[in-house]
Design a protein around this motif. Structure first.
Motif, PDB file in Angstrom:
ATOM      1  N   GLY A 140      26.178  -0.013 -21.517  1.00 58.12           N
ATOM      2  CA  GLY A 140      25.650   0.906 -20.517  1.00 58.12           C
ATOM      3  C   GLY A 140      24.212   1.296 -20.776  1.00 58.12           C
ATOM      4  O   GLY A 140      23.401   1.411 -19.847  1.00 58.12           O
ATOM      5  N   ARG A 141      23.878   1.497 -22.041  1.00 56.97           N
ATOM      6  CA  ARG A 141      22.505   1.885 -22.376  1.00 56.97           C
ATOM      7  C   ARG A 141      21.520   0.779 -22.019  1.00 56.97           C
ATOM      8  O   ARG A 141      20.415   1.047 -21.536  1.00 56.97           O
ATOM      9  CB  ARG A 141      22.418   2.216 -23.867  1.00 56.97           C
ATOM     10  N   GLN A 142      21.916  -0.466 -22.230  1.00 65.03           N
ATOM     11  CA  GLN A 142      21.032  -1.574 -21.869  1.00 65.03           C
ATOM     12  C   GLN A 142      20.888  -1.698 -20.355  1.00 65.03           C
ATOM     13  O   GLN A 142      19.806  -2.017 -19.860  1.00 65.03           O
ATOM     14  CB  GLN A 142      21.560  -2.879 -22.463  1.00 65.03           C
ATOM     15  N   VAL A 143      21.960  -1.460 -19.628  1.00 64.14           N
ATOM     16  CA  VAL A 143      21.869  -1.497 -18.172  1.00 64.14           C
ATOM     17  C   VAL A 143      20.847  -0.470 -17.687  1.00 64.14           C
ATOM     18  O   VAL A 143      19.990  -0.766 -16.833  1.00 64.14           O
ATOM     19  CB  VAL A 143      23.240  -1.232 -17.527  1.00 64.14           C
ATOM     20  N   MET A 144      20.908   0.738 -18.215  1.00 64.42           N
ATOM     21  CA  MET A 144      19.971   1.780 -17.820  1.00 64.42           C
ATOM     22  C   MET A 144      18.538   1.398 -18.173  1.00 64.42           C
ATOM     23  O   MET A 144      17.634   1.426 -17.326  1.00 64.42           O
ATOM     24  CB  MET A 144      20.342   3.109 -18.489  1.00 64.42           C
ATOM     25  N   GLN A 145      18.298   1.021 -19.415  1.00 59.66           N
ATOM     26  CA  GLN A 145      16.939   0.727 -19.845  1.00 59.66           C
ATOM     27  C   GLN A 145      16.360  -0.499 -19.143  1.00 59.66           C
ATOM     28  O   GLN A 145      15.199  -0.501 -18.720  1.00 59.66           O
ATOM     29  CB  GLN A 145      16.897   0.515 -21.367  1.00 59.66           C
ATOM     30  N   ARG A 146      17.158  -1.541 -18.991  1.00 54.51           N
ATOM     31  CA  ARG A 146      16.677  -2.759 -18.343  1.00 54.51           C
ATOM     32  C   ARG A 146      16.446  -2.531 -16.848  1.00 54.51           C
ATOM     33  O   ARG A 146      15.514  -3.092 -16.262  1.00 54.51           O
ATOM     34  CB  ARG A 146      17.663  -3.899 -18.578  1.00 54.51           C
ATOM     35  N   SER A 147      17.283  -1.727 -16.238  1.00 49.00           N
ATOM     36  CA  SER A 147      17.119  -1.433 -14.813  1.00 49.00           C
ATOM     37  C   SER A 147      15.887  -0.578 -14.577  1.00 49.00           C
ATOM     38  O   SER A 147      15.134  -0.803 -13.618  1.00 49.00           O
ATOM     39  CB  SER A 147      18.370  -0.725 -14.276  1.00 49.00           C
ATOM     40  N   ILE A 148      15.678   0.405 -15.428  1.00 48.91           N
ATOM     41  CA  ILE A 148      14.481   1.252 -15.311  1.00 48.91           C
ATOM     42  C   ILE A 148      13.223   0.403 -15.446  1.00 48.91           C
ATOM     43  O   ILE A 148      12.257   0.572 -14.693  1.00 48.91           O
ATOM     44  CB  ILE A 148      14.511   2.364 -16.379  1.00 48.91           C
ATOM     45  N   ALA A 149      13.229  -0.517 -16.405  1.00 48.92           N
ATOM     46  CA  ALA A 149      12.061  -1.369 -16.611  1.00 48.92           C
ATOM     47  C   ALA A 149      11.804  -2.284 -15.415  1.00 48.92           C
ATOM     48  O   ALA A 149      10.649  -2.586 -15.086  1.00 48.92           O
ATOM     49  CB  ALA A 149      12.254  -2.205 -17.874  1.00 48.92           C
ATOM     50  N   ALA A 150      12.876  -2.718 -14.743  1.00 51.91           N
ATOM     51  CA  ALA A 150      12.738  -3.660 -13.627  1.00 51.91           C
ATOM     52  C   ALA A 150      12.521  -2.979 -12.284  1.00 51.91           C
ATOM     53  O   ALA A 150      12.115  -3.636 -11.317  1.00 51.91           O
ATOM     54  CB  ALA A 150      13.982  -4.547 -13.552  1.00 51.91           C
ATOM     55  N   ASP A 151      12.778  -1.686 -12.202  1.00 47.23           N
ATOM     56  CA  ASP A 151      12.745  -0.962 -10.926  1.00 47.23           C
ATOM     57  C   ASP A 151      11.357  -0.375 -10.693  1.00 47.23           C
ATOM     58  O   ASP A 151      10.903   0.502 -11.430  1.00 47.23           O
ATOM     59  CB  ASP A 151      13.794   0.155 -10.970  1.00 47.23           C
ATOM     60  N   ASP A 152      10.681  -0.835  -9.648  1.00 44.68           N
ATOM     61  CA  ASP A 152       9.341  -0.326  -9.339  1.00 44.68           C
ATOM     62  C   ASP A 152       9.366   1.150  -8.954  1.00 44.68           C
ATOM     63  O   ASP A 152       8.350   1.844  -9.081  1.00 44.68           O
ATOM     64  CB  ASP A 152       8.724  -1.142  -8.199  1.00 44.68           C
ATOM     65  N   HIS A 153      10.500   1.635  -8.464  1.00 47.86           N
ATOM     66  CA  HIS A 153      10.601   3.047  -8.072  1.00 47.86           C
ATOM     67  C   HIS A 153      10.843   3.954  -9.275  1.00 47.86           C
ATOM     68  O   HIS A 153      10.606   5.162  -9.192  1.00 47.86           O
ATOM     69  CB  HIS A 153      11.727   3.235  -7.066  1.00 47.86           C
ATOM     70  N   ALA A 154      11.338   3.412 -10.375  1.00 49.62           N
ATOM     71  CA  ALA A 154      11.645   4.222 -11.548  1.00 49.62           C
ATOM     72  C   ALA A 154      10.369   4.554 -12.313  1.00 49.62           C
ATOM     73  O   ALA A 154       9.530   3.676 -12.555  1.00 49.62           O
ATOM     74  CB  ALA A 154      12.618   3.492 -12.462  1.00 49.62           C
ATOM     75  N   THR A 155      10.214   5.804 -12.680  1.00 52.05           N
ATOM     76  CA  THR A 155       9.033   6.232 -13.435  1.00 52.05           C
ATOM     77  C   THR A 155       9.313   6.319 -14.931  1.00 52.05           C
ATOM     78  O   THR A 155       8.390   6.370 -15.732  1.00 52.05           O
ATOM     79  CB  THR A 155       8.559   7.609 -12.949  1.00 52.05           C
ATOM     80  N   GLY A 156      10.574   6.354 -15.308  1.00 48.06           N
ATOM     81  CA  GLY A 156      10.921   6.461 -16.724  1.00 48.06           C
ATOM     82  C   GLY A 156      12.355   6.917 -16.893  1.00 48.06           C
ATOM     83  O   GLY A 156      13.212   6.576 -16.071  1.00 48.06           O
TER      84      GLY A 156
END
Length: 257
Positions: A140-156
């Motif tokens: 789950g932690r990798q899903v969150m971190q990898r998704s945040i890194a790939a998502d242009d809308h995510a700021t952090g």
């Protein structure tokens, strides 16, 4: 789920899944492991544990993916077909090595240190639960971190902890929202995406540059500034750790009215 409730509920559900995994691991260990025949009984124990860990990792990853989409929806990001990233594969060799080290190797170390067979069984059980939970929650932690890194809308992201974190996790949570574009040079609280065995922390995505602090993080930030004033680097880390272990942790863990 919205506001403070969503990340806290997400962390609590992941913790519940980890607790269920611990019960399963302990049951296998106690029923199949023969302390009088460690090497002979271990292959069956390891074979029973591997699918349990993999299934828990998949569940953690699935929960993270759906929760990430919920967080996007709560942030009114609905104009694209973004799909959360998956976790990295859990290699068979890594899983086997982790189980070996925390199972028979830990048992034999305890025996060599003068522990009784039952004490050695208990010591290995603690290590094994911590490691298997880490590998499962890593999904789950990798899903969150990898998704945040790939998502242009995510700021952090923010690090979400329970009400009784260790000094390390309390220090990292005190940073509050960590933005992808943030300059972290010189901040001893870098590494907000690092975890350890028996860790209850999770990451939660941020989609603006004025995200609120989650849970106890804002108070931790004030404590960090006070306890580390005039210090930097490892001296700041050590000062915060000493305070946390002497009085800080007790204050956070005290019952609330």
């Amino acid at each position: 789920m919205a506001g403070q409730e969503a990340p806290q509920k997400y962390r609590a559900i992941q913790a519940l899944m980890a607790a269920r995994l611990a019960q399963q691991v302990l049951q296998v260990w106690r029923e199949l492991m023969n302390p009088a025949k460690v090497d002979a009984s271990w292959p069956a124990v390891r074979a029973a544990l591997m699918p349990i860990v993999r299934q828990a990792r998949e569940q953690s990853a699935a929960l993270a993916g759906s929760s990430y989409l919920d967080a996007r929806s709560d942030a009114d990001i609905l104009d694209d077909d973004f799909a959360p990233e998956g976790p990295l594969p859990l290699l068979v060799q890594r899983l086997e090595d982790s189980l070996d080290v925390t199972g028979p190797v830990e048992f034999k170390k305890a025996i060599a240190a003068g522990k009784t067979p039952q004490q050695a069984m208990d010591a290995a059980a603690v290590r094994m639960v911590g490691t298997t939970q880490y590998l499962a929650l890593e999904g789950g932690r990798q899903v969150m971190q990898r998704s945040i890194a790939a998502d242009d809308h995510a700021t952090g992201w923010s690090r979400v902890t329970d009400a009784d974190p260790c000094a390390w996790c309390a220090m990292l949570a005190s940073r509050g929202p960590v933005y992808k574009s943030a300059q972290t040079a010189g901040d001893p609280r870098q590494g907000g995406d690092r975890y350890h065995d028996h860790c209850a922390c999770q990451a939660w995505p941020a989609f603006t540059h004025d995200e609120p602090f989650i849970g106890i993080a804002e108070k931790l930030y004030d404590d960090w500034l006070r306890e580390t004033r005039g210090r930097g680097g490892k001296h700041a880390v050590n000062a915060f750790r000493r305070w946390w272990e002497s009085e800080g942790r007790a204050a956070y863990a005290a019952p609330r009215p």
